[in-house]
Scaffold this active site. Structure first.
Site, PDB file in Angstrom:
ATOM      1  N   GLY A  84      18.590  76.852  70.303  1.00 24.52           N
ATOM      2  CA  GLY A  84      19.151  77.024  71.638  1.00 24.52           C
ATOM      3  C   GLY A  84      19.227  78.493  72.034  1.00 24.52           C
ATOM      4  O   GLY A  84      18.838  79.394  71.285  1.00 24.52           O
TER       5      GLY A  84
ATOM      6  N   SER B  91      34.605  76.225  74.240  1.00 25.04           N
ATOM      7  CA  SER B  91      34.106  76.521  75.588  1.00 25.04           C
ATOM      8  C   SER B  91      35.216  76.643  76.626  1.00 25.04           C
ATOM      9  O   SER B  91      36.207  75.906  76.575  1.00 25.04           O
ATOM     10  CB  SER B  91      33.171  75.382  76.000  1.00 25.04           C
ATOM     11  OG  SER B  91      32.930  75.417  77.386  1.00 25.04           O
TER      12      SER B  91
ATOM     13  N   GLU C  41      34.974  75.466  79.367  1.00 28.85           N
ATOM     14  CA  GLU C  41      34.985  74.171  80.044  1.00 28.85           C
ATOM     15  C   GLU C  41      36.233  73.364  79.636  1.00 28.85           C
ATOM     16  O   GLU C  41      36.664  72.475  80.355  1.00 28.85           O
ATOM     17  CB  GLU C  41      33.681  73.429  79.692  1.00 28.85           C
ATOM     18  CG  GLU C  41      33.469  72.079  80.338  1.00 28.85           C
ATOM     19  CD  GLU C  41      33.181  72.092  81.842  1.00 28.85           C
ATOM     20  OE1 GLU C  41      32.857  73.159  82.400  1.00 28.85           O
ATOM     21  OE2 GLU C  41      33.298  71.026  82.459  1.00 28.85           O
TER      22      GLU C  41
ATOM     23  N   TYR D 174      31.881  66.273  78.303  1.00 32.27           N
ATOM     24  CA  TYR D 174      31.546  67.441  77.464  1.00 32.27           C
ATOM     25  C   TYR D 174      32.809  68.253  77.161  1.00 32.27           C
ATOM     26  O   TYR D 174      33.060  68.638  76.017  1.00 32.27           O
ATOM     27  CB  TYR D 174      30.508  68.312  78.184  1.00 32.27           C
ATOM     28  CG  TYR D 174      30.326  69.684  77.572  1.00 32.27           C
ATOM     29  CD1 TYR D 174      29.526  69.862  76.440  1.00 32.27           C
ATOM     30  CD2 TYR D 174      30.951  70.809  78.119  1.00 32.27           C
ATOM     31  CE1 TYR D 174      29.365  71.128  75.876  1.00 32.27           C
ATOM     32  CE2 TYR D 174      30.797  72.064  77.561  1.00 32.27           C
ATOM     33  CZ  TYR D 174      30.009  72.221  76.433  1.00 32.27           C
ATOM     34  OH  TYR D 174      29.854  73.477  75.874  1.00 32.27           O
TER      35      TYR D 174
ATOM     36  N   LYS E 242      34.390  68.961  73.529  1.00 33.29           N
ATOM     37  CA  LYS E 242      34.604  70.324  73.013  1.00 33.29           C
ATOM     38  C   LYS E 242      36.080  70.534  72.651  1.00 33.29           C
ATOM     39  O   LYS E 242      36.397  71.275  71.714  1.00 33.29           O
ATOM     40  CB  LYS E 242      34.173  71.363  74.051  1.00 33.29           C
ATOM     41  CG  LYS E 242      32.678  71.650  74.040  1.00 33.29           C
ATOM     42  CD  LYS E 242      32.257  72.482  72.828  1.00 33.29           C
ATOM     43  CE  LYS E 242      30.756  72.664  72.770  1.00 33.29           C
ATOM     44  NZ  LYS E 242      30.252  73.286  71.535  1.00 33.29           N
TER      45      LYS E 242
HETATM   46  P1  NAP Z   1      21.795  75.177  74.221  1.00 33.31           P
HETATM   47  O1  NAP Z   1      20.804  76.204  74.635  1.00 33.31           O
HETATM   48  O2  NAP Z   1      21.860  73.880  74.972  1.00 33.31           O
HETATM   49  O3  NAP Z   1      21.551  74.864  72.664  1.00 33.31           O
HETATM   50  C1  NAP Z   1      22.122  73.745  72.039  1.00 33.31           C
HETATM   51  C2  NAP Z   1      21.538  73.650  70.651  1.00 33.31           C
HETATM   52  O4  NAP Z   1      22.084  72.486  69.999  1.00 33.31           O
HETATM   53  C3  NAP Z   1      19.998  73.469  70.625  1.00 33.31           C
HETATM   54  O5  NAP Z   1      19.484  74.161  69.529  1.00 33.31           O
HETATM   55  C4  NAP Z   1      19.852  71.973  70.408  1.00 33.31           C
HETATM   56  O6  NAP Z   1      18.625  71.608  69.808  1.00 33.31           O
HETATM   57  C5  NAP Z   1      20.999  71.750  69.439  1.00 33.31           C
HETATM   58  N1  NAP Z   1      21.370  70.341  69.301  1.00 33.31           N
HETATM   59  C6  NAP Z   1      21.635  69.453  70.269  1.00 33.31           C
HETATM   60  N2  NAP Z   1      21.944  68.257  69.740  1.00 33.31           N
HETATM   61  C7  NAP Z   1      21.858  68.401  68.394  1.00 33.31           C
HETATM   62  C8  NAP Z   1      22.026  67.521  67.298  1.00 33.31           C
HETATM   63  N3  NAP Z   1      22.345  66.239  67.478  1.00 33.31           N
HETATM   64  N4  NAP Z   1      21.874  68.011  66.040  1.00 33.31           N
HETATM   65  C9  NAP Z   1      21.521  69.318  65.837  1.00 33.31           C
HETATM   66  N5  NAP Z   1      21.325  70.182  66.846  1.00 33.31           N
HETATM   67  C10 NAP Z   1      21.489  69.727  68.103  1.00 33.31           C
HETATM   68  O7  NAP Z   1      23.274  75.786  74.245  1.00 33.31           O
HETATM   69  P2  NAP Z   1      23.740  77.332  74.207  1.00 33.31           P
HETATM   70  O8  NAP Z   1      23.900  77.796  75.601  1.00 33.31           O
HETATM   71  O9  NAP Z   1      22.900  78.062  73.242  1.00 33.31           O
HETATM   72  O10 NAP Z   1      25.214  77.168  73.626  1.00 33.31           O
HETATM   73  C11 NAP Z   1      25.455  77.188  72.208  1.00 33.31           C
HETATM   74  C12 NAP Z   1      26.773  76.487  71.925  1.00 33.31           C
HETATM   75  O11 NAP Z   1      27.821  77.157  72.625  1.00 33.31           O
HETATM   76  C13 NAP Z   1      26.838  75.046  72.379  1.00 33.31           C
HETATM   77  O12 NAP Z   1      27.660  74.351  71.476  1.00 33.31           O
HETATM   78  C14 NAP Z   1      27.516  75.116  73.739  1.00 33.31           C
HETATM   79  O13 NAP Z   1      28.152  73.906  74.033  1.00 33.31           O
HETATM   80  C15 NAP Z   1      28.492  76.250  73.493  1.00 33.31           C
HETATM   81  N6  NAP Z   1      28.869  77.043  74.661  1.00 33.31           N
HETATM   82  C16 NAP Z   1      27.920  77.563  75.479  1.00 33.31           C
HETATM   83  C17 NAP Z   1      28.296  78.358  76.540  1.00 33.31           C
HETATM   84  C18 NAP Z   1      27.275  78.953  77.470  1.00 33.31           C
HETATM   85  O14 NAP Z   1      27.646  79.373  78.565  1.00 33.31           O
HETATM   86  N7  NAP Z   1      26.019  79.077  77.052  1.00 33.31           N
HETATM   87  C19 NAP Z   1      29.659  78.629  76.772  1.00 33.31           C
HETATM   88  C20 NAP Z   1      30.605  78.095  75.887  1.00 33.31           C
HETATM   89  C21 NAP Z   1      30.195  77.308  74.826  1.00 33.31           C
HETATM   90  P3  NAP Z   1      17.273  71.376  70.699  1.00 33.31           P
HETATM   91  O15 NAP Z   1      16.708  72.748  70.937  1.00 33.31           O
HETATM   92  O16 NAP Z   1      16.441  70.529  69.817  1.00 33.31           O
HETATM   93  O17 NAP Z   1      17.703  70.705  71.970  1.00 33.31           O
HETATM   94  N1  GDD Z   2      23.417  72.869  86.454  1.00 32.24           N
HETATM   95  C1  GDD Z   2      23.623  72.946  87.780  1.00 32.24           C
HETATM   96  N2  GDD Z   2      22.611  72.587  88.618  1.00 32.24           N
HETATM   97  N3  GDD Z   2      24.823  73.387  88.232  1.00 32.24           N
HETATM   98  C2  GDD Z   2      24.989  73.492  89.569  1.00 32.24           C
HETATM   99  C3  GDD Z   2      23.985  73.144  90.477  1.00 32.24           C
HETATM  100  C4  GDD Z   2      22.739  72.661  89.983  1.00 32.24           C
HETATM  101  O1  GDD Z   2      21.824  72.334  90.718  1.00 32.24           O
HETATM  102  N4  GDD Z   2      24.450  73.383  91.729  1.00 32.24           N
HETATM  103  C5  GDD Z   2      25.688  73.854  91.611  1.00 32.24           C
HETATM  104  N5  GDD Z   2      26.035  73.910  90.307  1.00 32.24           N
HETATM  105  C6  GDD Z   2      27.345  74.334  89.785  1.00 32.24           C
HETATM  106  C7  GDD Z   2      27.982  73.332  88.834  1.00 32.24           C
HETATM  107  O2  GDD Z   2      28.584  72.259  89.554  1.00 32.24           O
HETATM  108  C8  GDD Z   2      28.993  74.228  88.143  1.00 32.24           C
HETATM  109  O3  GDD Z   2      30.157  74.342  88.911  1.00 32.24           O
HETATM  110  C9  GDD Z   2      28.289  75.598  88.112  1.00 32.24           C
HETATM  111  O4  GDD Z   2      27.181  75.505  89.027  1.00 32.24           O
HETATM  112  C10 GDD Z   2      27.750  75.998  86.738  1.00 32.24           C
HETATM  113  O5  GDD Z   2      26.971  74.932  86.236  1.00 32.24           O
HETATM  114  P1  GDD Z   2      26.132  75.083  84.867  1.00 32.24           P
HETATM  115  O6  GDD Z   2      25.263  76.276  84.943  1.00 32.24           O
HETATM  116  O7  GDD Z   2      25.502  73.764  84.595  1.00 32.24           O
HETATM  117  O8  GDD Z   2      27.249  75.448  83.787  1.00 32.24           O
HETATM  118  P2  GDD Z   2      28.673  74.801  83.458  1.00 32.24           P
HETATM  119  O9  GDD Z   2      29.701  75.791  83.869  1.00 32.24           O
HETATM  120  O10 GDD Z   2      28.797  73.423  83.973  1.00 32.24           O
HETATM  121  O11 GDD Z   2      28.606  74.705  81.865  1.00 32.24           O
HETATM  122  C11 GDD Z   2      28.114  75.801  81.108  1.00 32.24           C
HETATM  123  O12 GDD Z   2      29.179  76.649  80.771  1.00 32.24           O
HETATM  124  C12 GDD Z   2      30.156  76.094  79.872  1.00 32.24           C
HETATM  125  C13 GDD Z   2      31.240  77.182  79.647  1.00 32.24           C
HETATM  126  O13 GDD Z   2      32.169  77.139  80.683  1.00 32.24           O
HETATM  127  C14 GDD Z   2      27.398  75.239  79.875  1.00 32.24           C
HETATM  128  O14 GDD Z   2      26.714  76.288  79.231  1.00 32.24           O
HETATM  129  C15 GDD Z   2      28.388  74.641  78.891  1.00 32.24           C
HETATM  130  O15 GDD Z   2      27.695  74.299  77.684  1.00 32.24           O
HETATM  131  C16 GDD Z   2      29.461  75.701  78.592  1.00 32.24           C
HETATM  132  O16 GDD Z   2      30.392  75.210  77.659  1.00 32.24           O
END
Ligand code: NAP
Ligand code: GDD
Length: 348
Positions: A13, A136, A138, A160, A164
């Site tokens: 990821g 998160s 979230e 989700y 979490k």
């Molecule tokens: P991401 O790009 O969606 O990566 C998720 C990873 O989890 C990918 O490697 C995916 O594999 C793997 N995965 C999914 N299902 C799995 C399973 N059943 N077994 C093993 N691996 C699995 O997410 P990210 O943005 O890097 O975020 C990393 C972590 O931080 C996640 O837990 C996310 O919920 C959390 N988080 C993210 C954010 C954010 O803003 N990015 C904020 C707060 C928390 P594939 O590549 O095969 O799909």
């Molecule tokens: N994805 C998406 N697509 N979001 C949209 C869209 C669209 O077309 N239009 C508006 N949004 C709004 C969503 O409703 C949300 O309020 C905001 O954009 C951000 O959406 P995402 O980028 O999908 O992120 P998220 O905040 O729902 O979740 C991400 O952040 C979390 C941390 O707060 C993910 O990375 C989660 O895995 C992570 O935990």
């Protein structure tokens, strides 16, 4: 000699790839859990594969899944890591409404399976394994306090977010019950050129750059009034590592402490390619969520004071970095189209 061996779930990821880069640069032996897929899912790690051939440190990948507790225990026994970073999750909030049971199994129970496997191996081998849980913002959902900090109560608004919250509390519970060195990073949204294309920031930078090059004409979005505290993923993985270097395990908010609307992100992105976003955005109810998180704004004072962490990349720099990278991709796509090759269009 100090053994620095890291095991990363979710290594394919966005965050997993940046964390692998960071740990390899620090001299760690790095192992990652990768899901079997019918097509390649290691695109974000390709540069490391090339580095390896250029004499860089190796990254070892192991087939596994957090839905399969037995395989997790086997991998931990084989690798004998000193640090485990649990980044694996079904991480898309909108998708979690379509697949709530699957999201609970992977995102919530997957963490429990990993903690159980860690505990078994730790007890059997006498190793001490430090554990990082990707919690998160979230979890704050319908926020009861602005800004949100470590002591702010959770009110998750999606399957989700609920999953979490379970994963967060089971990690805290295992720390308190079994004395594990387990820490949770409550990370606010973080983005990068490696961000998945269906998260809103990347969807916007992909669309604006493709529109600029005549490859797309409309950007369909949902709620553009939502506010998020957006940082750069490369900065945030450093905070993960710092948490596991502390004597005592603890939980930390990681954020920029600034919030912006989705609309502002659109305006900045389109302006960077010389366009006005109002000419291209159409609101599509398909992208609204059954329950929304309206506002996220972190207070990362604890991480800044105790870990000495701070974000380096500003909101403007983040937008610029993502647009620059997506412009290159759009140019490549245009070139391929000119040569008659088909490309997959991403607009989810
Ligand atoms: P991401 O790009 O969606 O990566 C998720 C990873 O989890 C990918 O490697 C995916 O594999 C793997 N995965 C999914 N299902 C799995 C399973 N059943 N077994 C093993 N691996 C699995 O997410 P990210 O943005 O890097 O975020 C990393 C972590 O931080 C996640 O837990 C996310 O919920 C959390 N988080 C993210 C954010 C954010 O803003 N990015 C904020 C707060 C928390 P594939 O590549 O095969 O799909
Ligand atoms: N994805 C998406 N697509 N979001 C949209 C869209 C669209 O077309 N239009 C508006 N949004 C709004 C969503 O409703 C949300 O309020 C905001 O954009 C951000 O959406 P995402 O980028 O999908 O992120 P998220 O905040 O729902 O979740 C991400 O952040 C979390 C941390 O707060 C993910 O990375 C989660 O895995 C992570 O935990």
């Amino acid at each position: 000699m100090v053994r620095n061996i890291a095991l990363i779930t979710g290594v394919t990821g966005q965050d997993g790839s940046y964390l692998a880069d960071l740990l390899l640069s620090k001299g760690y032996e790095v192992h990652g859990v990768v899901r079997r897929s019918s097509s390649f899912n290691t695109r974000r790690l390709e540069h490391l594969y090339h580095d390896r051939h250029a004499g860089g440190r190796p990254l070892t990948l192991h087939y596994g899944d957090v839905a399969d507790g037995n395989c997790l225990a086997r991998i931990i026994r084989e690798v004998r890591p000193t640090e485990i970073y649990n980044l694996a999750a079904q991480s898309h909030v909108r998708v979690s409404f379509d697949q709530p049971t699957y999201t609970a199994d992977v995102t919530a129970l997957g963490t429990l399976r990993l903690l159980e496997a860690l505990r078994d191996v730790q007890d059997a081998c006498g190793d001490t394994i430090r554990f990082y849980q990707a919690s998160s913002s979230e979890m704050y959902g319908k926020v009861v306090e602005i800004p949100q900090k470590e002591t702010t109560p959770f009110h998750p608004r999606s399957p989700y977010g609920v999953a979490k919250t379970y994963a967060h509390w089971i990690t805290v519970n295992y720390r308190e019950s079994y004395g594990l060195h387990a820490s949770c990073g409550i990370l606010f949204n973080h983005e990068s050129p490696r961000r998945g294309e269906t998260f809103v920031t990347r969807k916007i930078t992909r669309a604006a750059t493709r529109i600029k090059l005549g490859l797309q004409d409309t950007l369909f979005l949902g709620n553009i009034d939502a506010k998020r505290d957006w940082g750069f993923a490369g900065d945030y993985v450093e905070a993960m590592w710092l948490m596991l270097q502390q004597e005592e395990p603890d939980d930390y908010v990681v954020s920029t402490d600034e919030t912006h609307t989705v609309r502002e992100f659109c305006e900045k992105t389109f302006a960077q390619v010389g366009l006005d976003c109002d000419d291209f955005i159409k609101i599509d109810p398909r992208y609204f969520r059954p329950a929304e998180v309206d506002l996220l704004l972190g207070d990362s004072t604890k991480a800044r004071t105790k870990l000495g962490w701070k974000p380096r990349v500003s909101f403007n720099q983040l937008v610029e970095m993502m647009v620059e990278s997506d412009l290159v991709l759009a140019e490549q796509e245009k070139l391929l189209r000119g040569e008659g090759h088909a490309m997959v269009l991403v607009n989810d």
